[in-house]
Design a protein around this motif. Structure first.
Motif, PDB file in Angstrom:
ATOM      1  N   LYS A   1       1.037   6.370  -0.513  1.00 53.63           N
ATOM      2  CA  LYS A   1       2.137   5.855  -1.317  1.00 53.63           C
ATOM      3  C   LYS A   1       3.406   6.640  -1.004  1.00 53.63           C
ATOM      4  CE  LYS A   1       3.415   4.797  -6.100  1.00 53.63           C
ATOM      5  NZ  LYS A   1       2.983   4.845  -7.523  1.00 53.63           N
ATOM      6  N   GLY A   2       4.443   5.930  -0.580  1.00 58.38           N
ATOM      7  CA  GLY A   2       5.706   6.568  -0.240  1.00 58.38           C
ATOM      8  C   GLY A   2       5.791   7.093   1.181  1.00 58.38           C
ATOM      9  N   LYS A   3       4.722   6.987   1.953  1.00 59.14           N
ATOM     10  CA  LYS A   3       4.728   7.484   3.332  1.00 59.14           C
ATOM     11  C   LYS A   3       4.878   6.314   4.310  1.00 59.14           C
ATOM     12  CE  LYS A   3       1.710  11.422   2.325  1.00 59.14           C
ATOM     13  NZ  LYS A   3       0.443  12.109   2.674  1.00 59.14           N
ATOM     14  N   LYS A   4       5.621   6.551   5.378  1.00 60.91           N
ATOM     15  CA  LYS A   4       5.828   5.518   6.380  1.00 60.91           C
ATOM     16  C   LYS A   4       4.660   5.518   7.379  1.00 60.91           C
ATOM     17  CE  LYS A   4      10.870   5.363   6.142  1.00 60.91           C
ATOM     18  NZ  LYS A   4      12.136   5.462   6.911  1.00 60.91           N
ATOM     19  N   TYR A   5       4.389   4.335   7.897  1.00 61.86           N
ATOM     20  CA  TYR A   5       3.291   4.199   8.844  1.00 61.86           C
ATOM     21  C   TYR A   5       3.691   4.770  10.211  1.00 61.86           C
ATOM     22  CZ  TYR A   5       1.311   0.959   5.425  1.00 61.86           C
ATOM     23  OH  TYR A   5       0.798   0.395   4.288  1.00 61.86           O
ATOM     24  N   PRO A   6       2.808   5.515  10.869  1.00 65.11           N
ATOM     25  CA  PRO A   6       3.146   6.081  12.184  1.00 65.11           C
ATOM     26  C   PRO A   6       3.217   5.004  13.260  1.00 65.11           C
ATOM     27  CG  PRO A   6       0.852   6.521  11.630  1.00 65.11           C
ATOM     28  CD  PRO A   6       1.467   5.898  10.411  1.00 65.11           C
TER      29      PRO A   6
ATOM     30  N   PRO B   1      -5.405   1.486   5.107  1.00 64.05           N
ATOM     31  CA  PRO B   1      -5.305   1.216   3.668  1.00 64.05           C
ATOM     32  C   PRO B   1      -6.011  -0.051   3.223  1.00 64.05           C
ATOM     33  CG  PRO B   1      -3.200   1.962   4.515  1.00 64.05           C
ATOM     34  CD  PRO B   1      -4.091   1.765   5.702  1.00 64.05           C
ATOM     35  N   VAL B   2      -5.933  -1.124   4.024  1.00 60.54           N
ATOM     36  CA  VAL B   2      -6.574  -2.369   3.608  1.00 60.54           C
ATOM     37  C   VAL B   2      -8.082  -2.189   3.487  1.00 60.54           C
ATOM     38  CG1 VAL B   2      -6.805  -3.254   5.960  1.00 60.54           C
ATOM     39  CG2 VAL B   2      -6.760  -4.836   4.045  1.00 60.54           C
ATOM     40  N   MET B   3      -8.660  -1.320   4.335  1.00 64.40           N
ATOM     41  CA  MET B   3     -10.082  -1.028   4.229  1.00 64.40           C
ATOM     42  C   MET B   3     -10.369  -0.120   3.044  1.00 64.40           C
ATOM     43  SD  MET B   3     -11.375  -2.792   6.575  1.00 64.40           S
ATOM     44  CE  MET B   3     -10.988  -3.549   8.131  1.00 64.40           C
TER      45      MET B   3
ATOM     46  N   TYR C   1       0.809  -1.217   0.000  1.00 66.91           N
ATOM     47  CA  TYR C   1       0.000   0.000   0.000  1.00 66.91           C
ATOM     48  C   TYR C   1       0.846   1.271   0.000  1.00 66.91           C
ATOM     49  CZ  TYR C   1      -3.780  -3.208   1.100  1.00 66.91           C
ATOM     50  OH  TYR C   1      -4.675  -4.238   1.051  1.00 66.91           O
ATOM     51  N   ASN C   2       1.927   1.292   0.787  1.00 67.06           N
ATOM     52  CA  ASN C   2       2.694   2.531   0.917  1.00 67.06           C
ATOM     53  C   ASN C   2       4.050   2.491   0.219  1.00 67.06           C
ATOM     54  OD1 ASN C   2       4.057   0.788   2.656  1.00 67.06           O
ATOM     55  ND2 ASN C   2       4.498   2.386   4.161  1.00 67.06           N
ATOM     56  N   HIS C   3       4.331   1.452  -0.535  1.00 64.74           N
ATOM     57  CA  HIS C   3       5.620   1.372  -1.221  1.00 64.74           C
ATOM     58  C   HIS C   3       5.772   2.550  -2.178  1.00 64.74           C
ATOM     59  CE1 HIS C   3       8.909  -0.126  -3.744  1.00 64.74           C
ATOM     60  NE2 HIS C   3       9.196  -0.946  -2.736  1.00 64.74           N
ATOM     61  N   PRO C   4       6.958   3.203  -2.190  1.00 61.19           N
ATOM     62  CA  PRO C   4       7.143   4.404  -3.024  1.00 61.19           C
ATOM     63  C   PRO C   4       6.881   4.180  -4.515  1.00 61.19           C
ATOM     64  CG  PRO C   4       8.949   4.155  -1.461  1.00 61.19           C
ATOM     65  CD  PRO C   4       8.139   2.897  -1.375  1.00 61.19           C
ATOM     66  N   GLU C   5       7.094   2.967  -4.996  1.00 67.94           N
ATOM     67  CA  GLU C   5       6.935   2.713  -6.432  1.00 67.94           C
ATOM     68  C   GLU C   5       5.693   1.886  -6.761  1.00 67.94           C
ATOM     69  OE1 GLU C   5      10.514   0.902  -7.704  1.00 67.94           O
ATOM     70  OE2 GLU C   5      11.793   2.641  -7.276  1.00 67.94           O
TER      71      GLU C   5
END
Length: 663
Positions: free
Chosen positions: A130-135, A156-158, A118-122
């Protein structure tokens, strides 16, 4: 003159009353202020729970937060620190990505150095993150005493189900005694806790009542009622979808529905047929396994399941493809409870609404029906035979039971547990370096109600390579279950189900924390360092007065609570030798000793700002009234003085005249 004196006394009484009221308000304000500021600077471990936005149940995201926050008070200013953890189920691990408190962003202190689908930069699929790290750790300002704080989370999964944004309430369980929850540090990772702050457990009866209670006492909005169904006999088609219970959007279970519903009318009575299909989420296959319909008196009734022909990978039993229920009106929406068995949504049926588009209603021939044919020709629900042996298998985990283990047909459910309060409780007991495999086992009847076996049943689990011996621990009461290992499999014997941890004892790590009357009261174990030993010896000295009571209580509690085996097992302590957090957990009995009672100082919670605001308004109003009364009193007093002077002058004049006459 007499009336004026009465008025004078009445004004005096009014003034006295007003000054007393003002004095009480000022004193109360000072009292509240002093007690609100009476919590000393420091760090405090406060239990927290993420609650559903509307209902008194845990939010589905509750396990994604550590079940306590760290209250930091600096120069009298309080802030709350919380931590997000991963939600793990089957082969998927997800994180909460956004956290708002009262619609305001929080201060993110740290993040997880993790990228996923979900958050991988590419290759990230979630556009927002996308590109952001989870808190990981967050901090925000808080008002002491605020119990339910509105929060907003994004998962994100929701987001894949168009339901990534979720509103909830962060419930703060404020203590009566802040000394009892004070800790030395402000990090979740360091060894600073002096008391356990696990969330209160939910009993099995409460869970059943919440999930399956027939009476719905919630104050749900009243739905519009439609006209009475008056159709000739036959089959009809109508569009239907699953809507959110309160918000104008699709429910997360909408993808598990067939949106072409069917209406079957015979002899003036109509029956609605709803179809269920598979829905896929990150490799998890789900479908509707139960449907409950709410009537006009707020009672729920289970829809009848049909056509048990839907196969789910990893499940032995097939699920229903059709649900039917009676319907009398063309209501645009009706309240329902659905259970799609999607792991992120939890195990409790979800409130929703069935939305009908009656404009699409059209008559069809019987040969065109799909759901009706499945209902008539599909596999019926399996009839229960108490004389048969029980055998169920889910995800390779097998359940064996003798005849008459249950008095009705049941299904077996397994969830892998890798987080939450009970998991942390096990970790604290055996140490972070010990291998732990934790599961939630459930046996439910056809209506989803949890069941307890009448006879001992066995659960067989394949163990990872290298584990030769285990200890099975029930998380609810920390009791040890009867278990054995053979051929790479562990076999448990039990009657009551729930969350059970398998702890590796091959290297001896999982068995050294067994509770005894001494180490439960703080005696240090041989492998503790010098600092820990000193703290524990001090704890031992302060608990001497209650040691005999503790031994008595321990002897009463050293038993298997649910009768799973003939042995009376000793419960495991919460002493943690191998972890670097929550080291100095003290037995709660120590807090009840006379010495501790003398040292405990109670602090009142800070009053709500609204209360202080209205108190100030009331104070100003009383002051204005007092001023007004004072002005009126002053005028009256001045009039009395002037009248007295005039009377005195007249009396002197009369006296002068009398003197002249006498002269």
């Amino acid at each position: 003159m007499q009336n004026q004196n009465k008025r004078f006394l009445i004004n005096i009484n009014y003034l006295v009353i007003l000054f007393l009221v003002v004095g009480i308000l000022v004193s109360s304000f000072s009292f509240f202020k002093s007690h609100a500021e009476n919590i000393p600077d420091g760090n405090y471990k406060i239990p927290i729970t993420l609650m559903h936005k509307y209902d008194e149940v845990n939010s589905m995201g509750n396990n994604a937060i550590v079940q306590y926050g760290i209250l930091k008070v600096r120069n009298g200013k309080p802030t709350m620190k919380v931590r997000f953890v991963a939600l793990t189920f089957l082969n998927f691990t997800g994180y909460l990505s956004e956290f708002l408190v009262d619609n305001k962003p929080v201060n993110i202190l740290s993040t997880y150095d993790i990228y996923d689908g979900y958050n991988h930069p590419e290759t990230g699929k979630d556009k927002r993150f996308k590109g952001k790290k989870y808190p990981k750790d967050m901090e925000f300002d808080i008002e002491i005493g605020a119990r339910d704080i509105p929060v907003h989370v994004y998962v994100p999964v929701m987001g894949e189900l168009a339901s990534g944004d979720q509103d909830a309430r962060l419930r703060i369980n404020w203590p009566n005694n802040y000394n009892a929850v004070k800790i030395s540090g402000e990090s979740f990772d360091e060894d600073s806790s002096t008391s356990s702050a696990d969330a209160p457990s939910i009993s099995e009866d409460d869970l059943i009542n919440r999930a399956f209670g027939s009476k719905d006492n919630r104050n749900l909005p009243v739905l519009e009622k439609g006209e009475k169904i008056s159709l000739e006999n036959g089959h009809y088609s109508v569009k239907v979808s699953l809507y959110h219970e309160r918000e104008e959007k699709d429910s997360m279970g909408n993808a598990a529905m067939i949106h072409d519903g069917e209406l079957y009318v015979k002899d003036g009575k109509a029956k609605m047929l709803i179809g269920s299909d598979k829905m896929s989420l990150q490799g998890i296959i789900a479908s509707l396994v139960s449907l409950q319909i709410r009537d006009d008196n707020a009672y729920y009734h289970f829809a009848q399941p049909h056509a048990f022909d839907l196969s789910i990978p990893g499940e032995q039993d097939k699920r229903p493809e059709v649900f039917s229920f009676d319907i009398e009106r063309k209501d645009p929406m009706i309240y329902v409870k659905v259970d799609p068995k999607v792991k992120p949504m939890g195990e409790i049926p979800v409130g929703a609404r069935l939305k009908f588009d009656w404009n699409t209603l059209r008559k069809i021939d019987r040969s065109e029906t799909i759901l009706y044919k499945k209902m008539i020709n599909g596999t019926p629900r399996k009839k229960f035979n108490p004389n048969e042996k029980l055998y169920k298998v889910v995800d390779g985990i097998e359940l064996f039971g003798p005849p008459s283990s249950f008095n009705e047909n049941v299904s077996f459910k397994v969830n892998k547990i890798q987080g939450g309060a009970n998991y942390l409780k096990i970790v604290k007991s055996v140490g972070r370096t010990t291998a732990i495999h934790m599961y939630e086992f459930k046996v439910e009847n056809d209506f989803g109600i949890p069941m307890k076996a009448k006879k001992d049943v066995k659960i067989k689990i394949k163990l990872p390579v290298g584990i030769k011996s285990i200890k099975a621990i029930r998380a609810s009461d920390m009791s040890e279950l009867k278990s054995e290992v053979s051929g790479g499999y562990a076999t448990l014997t039990l009657r009551k189900f729930g969350e059970i941890a398998l702890v590796d004892t091959s290297s001896g790590k999982g068995s050294r924390n067994v509770a005894t009357p001494s180490n439960r009261n703080g005696v240090s174990s041989p492998n503790r360092n010098t600092k820990r030993s000193a703290n524990n010896l001090k704890s031992k000295n302060t608990s001497g007065k209650s040691s005999s009571n503790n031994k008595k209580n321990n002897s009463n509690n050293n038993r298997n609570s649910d009768g799973d085996s003939d042995k009376k097992n000793t419960p495991i302590s919460l002493t943690n030798d191998d972890s670097n957090f929550n080291e100095s957990i003290k037995n709660q009995d120590n807090l009840d000793t006379e010495e501790n009672k003398n040292n405990i100082q109670n602090y009142e919670p800070k009053e709500n700002a609204k209360v202080l605001f209205f108190s100030i308004l009331l104070l100003l109003a009383c002051g204005g009234l007092a001023g007004y009364s004072y002005i009126k009193f002053g005028k009256s007093l001045l009039y009395e003085i002037q009248l007295g002077e005039q009377l005195k002058e007249k009396l002197n004049g009369v006296k002068t005249v009398n003197d002249r006459i006498q002269y």
